[in-house]
Design a protein around this motif. Structure first.
Motif, mmCIF file in Angstrom:
data_model
loop_
_atom_site.group_PDB
_atom_site.id
_atom_site.type_symbol
_atom_site.label_atom_id
_atom_site.label_comp_id
_atom_site.label_asym_id
_atom_site.label_seq_id
_atom_site.Cartn_x
_atom_site.Cartn_y
_atom_site.Cartn_z
ATOM 1 N N VAL A 170 125.608 -5.736 20.233
ATOM 2 C CA VAL A 170 125.036 -5.754 21.589
ATOM 3 C C VAL A 170 124.351 -7.095 21.854
ATOM 4 O O VAL A 170 124.518 -7.700 22.916
ATOM 5 C CB VAL A 170 124.048 -4.584 21.773
ATOM 6 C CG1 VAL A 170 123.279 -4.735 23.076
ATOM 7 C CG2 VAL A 170 124.796 -3.261 21.769
ATOM 8 N N HIS A 171 123.583 -7.578 20.874
ATOM 9 C CA HIS A 171 122.906 -8.868 21.041
ATOM 10 C C HIS A 171 123.917 -10.007 21.160
ATOM 11 O O HIS A 171 123.727 -10.929 21.965
ATOM 12 C CB HIS A 171 121.980 -9.117 19.857
ATOM 13 C CG HIS A 171 121.151 -10.352 19.998
ATOM 14 N ND1 HIS A 171 120.027 -10.411 20.808
ATOM 15 C CD2 HIS A 171 121.282 -11.590 19.443
ATOM 16 C CE1 HIS A 171 119.508 -11.627 20.741
ATOM 17 N NE2 HIS A 171 120.249 -12.361 19.924
ATOM 18 N N ALA A 172 124.974 -9.931 20.363
ATOM 19 C CA ALA A 172 126.004 -10.970 20.425
ATOM 20 C C ALA A 172 126.643 -11.019 21.809
ATOM 21 O O ALA A 172 126.846 -12.104 22.379
ATOM 22 C CB ALA A 172 127.052 -10.715 19.349
ATOM 23 N N ARG A 173 126.970 -9.869 22.356
ATOM 24 C CA ARG A 173 127.562 -9.838 23.691
ATOM 25 C C ARG A 173 126.609 -10.413 24.735
ATOM 26 O O ARG A 173 127.028 -11.154 25.635
ATOM 27 C CB ARG A 173 127.949 -8.409 24.060
ATOM 28 C CG ARG A 173 129.119 -7.847 23.261
ATOM 29 C CD ARG A 173 129.448 -6.422 23.676
ATOM 30 N NE ARG A 173 129.848 -6.349 25.077
ATOM 31 C CZ ARG A 173 130.102 -5.205 25.716
ATOM 32 N NH1 ARG A 173 129.966 -4.054 25.090
ATOM 33 N NH2 ARG A 173 130.470 -5.216 26.985
ATOM 34 N N ASN A 174 125.333 -10.070 24.601
ATOM 35 C CA ASN A 174 124.350 -10.542 25.582
ATOM 36 C C ASN A 174 124.049 -12.026 25.447
ATOM 37 O O ASN A 174 123.404 -12.606 26.331
ATOM 38 C CB ASN A 174 123.059 -9.740 25.450
ATOM 39 C CG ASN A 174 123.200 -8.325 25.977
ATOM 40 O OD1 ASN A 174 124.113 -8.020 26.738
ATOM 41 N ND2 ASN A 174 122.300 -7.437 25.567
#
Length: 220
Positions: free
Chosen positions: A130-134
């Motif tokens: 999720v952090h990578a996508r954001n």
């Protein structure tokens, strides 16, 4: 070694978990956690260190690794137990931009032996994705020894396809862009992790105070 990514007709055998709320509270770590991170890695047995870092790692090697962690460049996540000990850590290392694979990051994880098979690795990977996508990461890589069955299982569970060569395993996952769901999920995860840490901190302080009071009472 050829890297296998999801392109065209290539499909994962399982639906990847690429967005959602964590099943366990995962907290993003900062430079102030460096001592706790070092303590975590030093608790790993020799074989666990080899599987995590890809080669035998002495205490000195681990100390250098922890000292060089760049919290401004990378993202590091952890799971704390009730005693505020780091039982699991994930490192989302951002790879240099400028090559043909766009913005990419590599995921590595370690869990203390007594805390395995409790969902820590999966929770850390979910949080990292999720952090990578954001943060506009389009490709997530996992590189480990082929003997690292736990990491291989985790990669498969995430929907990755894995390529094996020369005793090593490498997998990658193409990530869709961030959206309102990933932004909301990360915000909620941050709040839950902060609340969990605050509760555990207060509980520890209360327990220390109680032990001090009992000790003083017995001494009288």
């Amino acid at each position: 070694m050829h890297k296998i990514c999801f392109k065209g007709a290539a499909k994962p055998t399982r639906k990847p978990f690429i967005c959602g709320l964590n099943s366990l509270p995962v907290r993003e770590l900062h430079a102030g956690h460096r001592a706790a991170i070092l303590a975590h890695f030093l608790l790993l047995e020799a074989e666990d260190r080899r599987l995590r870092f890809g080669l035998p790692s002495t205490d000195v090697v681990i100390q250098i690794y922890v000292a060089e962690l760049d919290f401004k460049r990378d993202a590091i996540f952890g799971i704390f137990d009730t005693n505020l000990k780091l039982i699991a850590i994930a490192h989302l290392a951002y790879l240099p931009v400028g090559n043909k694979r766009s913005k990419a990051a590599e995921f590595g994880v370690s869990v203390l032996a007594e805390n395995r098979y409790q969902g820590c690795g999966a929770a850390l990977l979910e949080r990292a994705i999720v952090h990578a996508r954001n943060t506009q990461v389009t490709t997530l890589f996992v590189h480990c020894l082929a003997q690292n069955k736990i990491m291989v299982h985790l990669a498969l569970k995430a929907g990755m396809q894995i390529d094996y060569a020369y005793g090593e395993a490498e997998a990658c996952l193409k990530l869709p862009p961030a959206n309102s769901s990933t932004i909301f999920a990360e915000a909620v995860n941050v709040q839950l992790a902060d609340f969990d840490f605050a509760v555990k901190s207060n509980l520890n302080q209360s327990n220390k105070a109680l032990r001090w009071l009992l000790k003083k009472t017995k001494a009288q």
